[in-house]
Design an enzyme around this catalytic site. Sequence first.
Site, PDB file in Angstrom:
ATOM      1  N   LYS A 128      28.574 -17.741  58.945  1.00 29.53           N
ATOM      2  CA  LYS A 128      27.573 -19.208  58.190  1.00 29.53           C
ATOM      3  C   LYS A 128      27.532 -19.281  56.269  1.00 29.53           C
ATOM      4  CE  LYS A 128      24.103 -18.469  60.322  1.00 29.53           C
ATOM      5  NZ  LYS A 128      23.444 -17.823  61.768  1.00 29.53           N
ATOM      6  N   ARG A 130      23.115 -14.788  72.494  1.00 28.67           N
ATOM      7  CA  ARG A 130      22.981 -13.203  72.633  1.00 28.67           C
ATOM      8  C   ARG A 130      20.516 -13.562  72.797  1.00 28.67           C
ATOM      9  NH1 ARG A 130      23.771 -13.269  66.661  1.00 28.67           N
ATOM     10  NH2 ARG A 130      22.733 -10.991  66.811  1.00 28.67           N
ATOM     11  N   SER A 152      27.226 -12.738  62.226  1.00 31.75           N
ATOM     12  CA  SER A 152      26.304 -13.976  62.604  1.00 31.75           C
ATOM     13  C   SER A 152      25.968 -14.807  60.498  1.00 31.75           C
ATOM     14  CB  SER A 152      25.339 -14.070  63.348  1.00 31.75           C
ATOM     15  OG  SER A 152      24.821 -15.104  63.128  1.00 31.75           O
ATOM     16  N   ASP A 196      29.609 -19.142  66.109  1.00 33.11           N
ATOM     17  CA  ASP A 196      28.391 -18.544  66.056  1.00 33.11           C
ATOM     18  C   ASP A 196      26.773 -18.916  66.674  1.00 33.11           C
ATOM     19  OD1 ASP A 196      26.146 -16.716  65.292  1.00 33.11           O
ATOM     20  OD2 ASP A 196      25.411 -18.267  63.853  1.00 33.11           O
ATOM     21  N   HIS A 228      21.315 -16.382  50.158  1.00 43.07           N
ATOM     22  CA  HIS A 228      20.761 -16.323  51.690  1.00 43.07           C
ATOM     23  C   HIS A 228      19.069 -15.189  51.551  1.00 43.07           C
ATOM     24  CE1 HIS A 228      20.491 -16.919  55.456  1.00 43.07           C
ATOM     25  NE2 HIS A 228      20.853 -15.556  55.915  1.00 43.07           N
TER      26      HIS A 228
HETATM   27  N1  URA Z   1      19.987 -14.271  61.796  1.00 42.63           N
HETATM   28  C1  URA Z   1      20.740 -15.843  61.761  1.00 42.63           C
HETATM   29  O1  URA Z   1      22.084 -15.983  61.393  1.00 42.63           O
HETATM   30  N2  URA Z   1      21.907 -13.943  62.936  1.00 42.63           N
HETATM   31  C2  URA Z   1      21.533 -13.005  63.937  1.00 42.63           C
HETATM   32  O2  URA Z   1      22.108 -12.625  64.480  1.00 42.63           O
HETATM   33  C3  URA Z   1      20.245 -12.910  63.263  1.00 42.63           C
HETATM   34  C4  URA Z   1      19.720 -13.788  62.227  1.00 42.63           C
END
Ligand code: URA
Length: 434
Positions: free
Chosen positions: A187, A168, A183, A161, A82
């Site tokens: 994923k 947020r 977050s 999320d 990632h």
């Molecule tokens: N990228 C994400 O997937 N989540 C965040 O909170 C910030 C950047």
Amino acid sequence: MRMYDIIAKKRDGGELSQEEIQFFIDGYTSGEIPDYQASAFAMALYFQGMNKEERAAITMAMAQSGDMIDLSEIEGTKVDKHSTGGVGDTTTLILAPLVASVGVPVAKMSGRGLGHTGGTIDKLESVPGFHVELTKEEFIQNVNERKVSVIGQSGNLTPADKKLYALRDVTATVNSIPLIASSIMSKKIAAGADAIVLDVKTGAGAFMKEESESIDLAKAMVEIGNSVGRKTKAVISDMSQPLGNAIGNALEVKEAIETLKGTGPEDLTKLSLTLGSQMVVLAGHAENLTDAWSLLEKSIENGDALKKFKEFLASQGGDASVVDEPTLLPQAKYQFEVLADTSGYIHEMVADEIGHAASMLGAGRLTKDSEIDLSVGVVLQKKVGDTIEKGEPLLTVHSNQEDIKEVENKLKENIKISPDPLIPPDLIRQIITE
Ligand code: URA
Ligand code: CA
């Protein structure tokens, strides 16, 4: 349990139990907990932070809030890579076939890009015929047979999320290390990774501009991964200037092909081998990083990596002849060279602004639904630290519009040339292993 008490406890610096965190995530996802309570809670988390156990708990609660992809039918350790996102970052296109060519299974779920340039799927779709709409069975079969497949995001992945990130975004609570780390990791875990290699970017084109913040974020993610049973490592890499030379979808595919042939840009090659070696070791296909690095280098030299790329493209409907004949990729109507106004050393090529210039040509999405032009973008002829003479080309703009004045101005404003020599920034800043 009452949300009110959980908010008050965190506001006063208390530590939340796994049950309290689960109560929040479940209630917020289902809509029982309203946005105003979630906003207050996010702000309390922003100021009070979260300890190691709380971070692991919120990550797993978010990962389990929707579908969890089960990749157990794929043999071997599934290592996901990632990147926190950068400009001209072509590494996934290189790494997927490269590590697959030495036997590491790559079962990648990918997204489309928003912002600077396209995402991995957009780039791959510039190969005529290539598609990512596979059934789960086809996806798994592809990985078992050929070690590599890329599928588009489908189903209901991490709804908690999605909802919390959107909240947020409008309540000034994005910029919190525990919230960003949980977050991202939620994923990856929901997408079925057994082990994770993170490329945390730092500098102008990165989400985290300060190196110390990038390191803190990387440490937080590595700690979460390891504490929930997913071996995780992070590479901190430079994103003050774009990665490689090409910025733009089809242009980056061409650059990936060159890199798989061993003739790609030095920085992109080095980062790909660095991340790839970590993946190979985590998957158990080499004892150490040195062995992994030579395995990957050999695969580039003997043509296995390139062959794997062709096989991968063809297995998903793509025209693999683009590999030998890159002019079959979408081509922009015009190419313009942008020349240097002075002689000297390149001091800066501001990554995010150059990314925006590529977007202005149509290479990136301005909104979620906008169409992107796969053929356009920018190819740098110089990088930070290089010398340049007045009148020599800095870069080439690939455009479908004849008037590129605005783009050219933006590019020139963001490339600084100065008479003093300069040592280019280190590409690999640090490796975080625990
Ligand atoms: N990228 C994400 O997937 N989540 C965040 O909170 C910030 C950047
Ligand atoms: Ca690039």
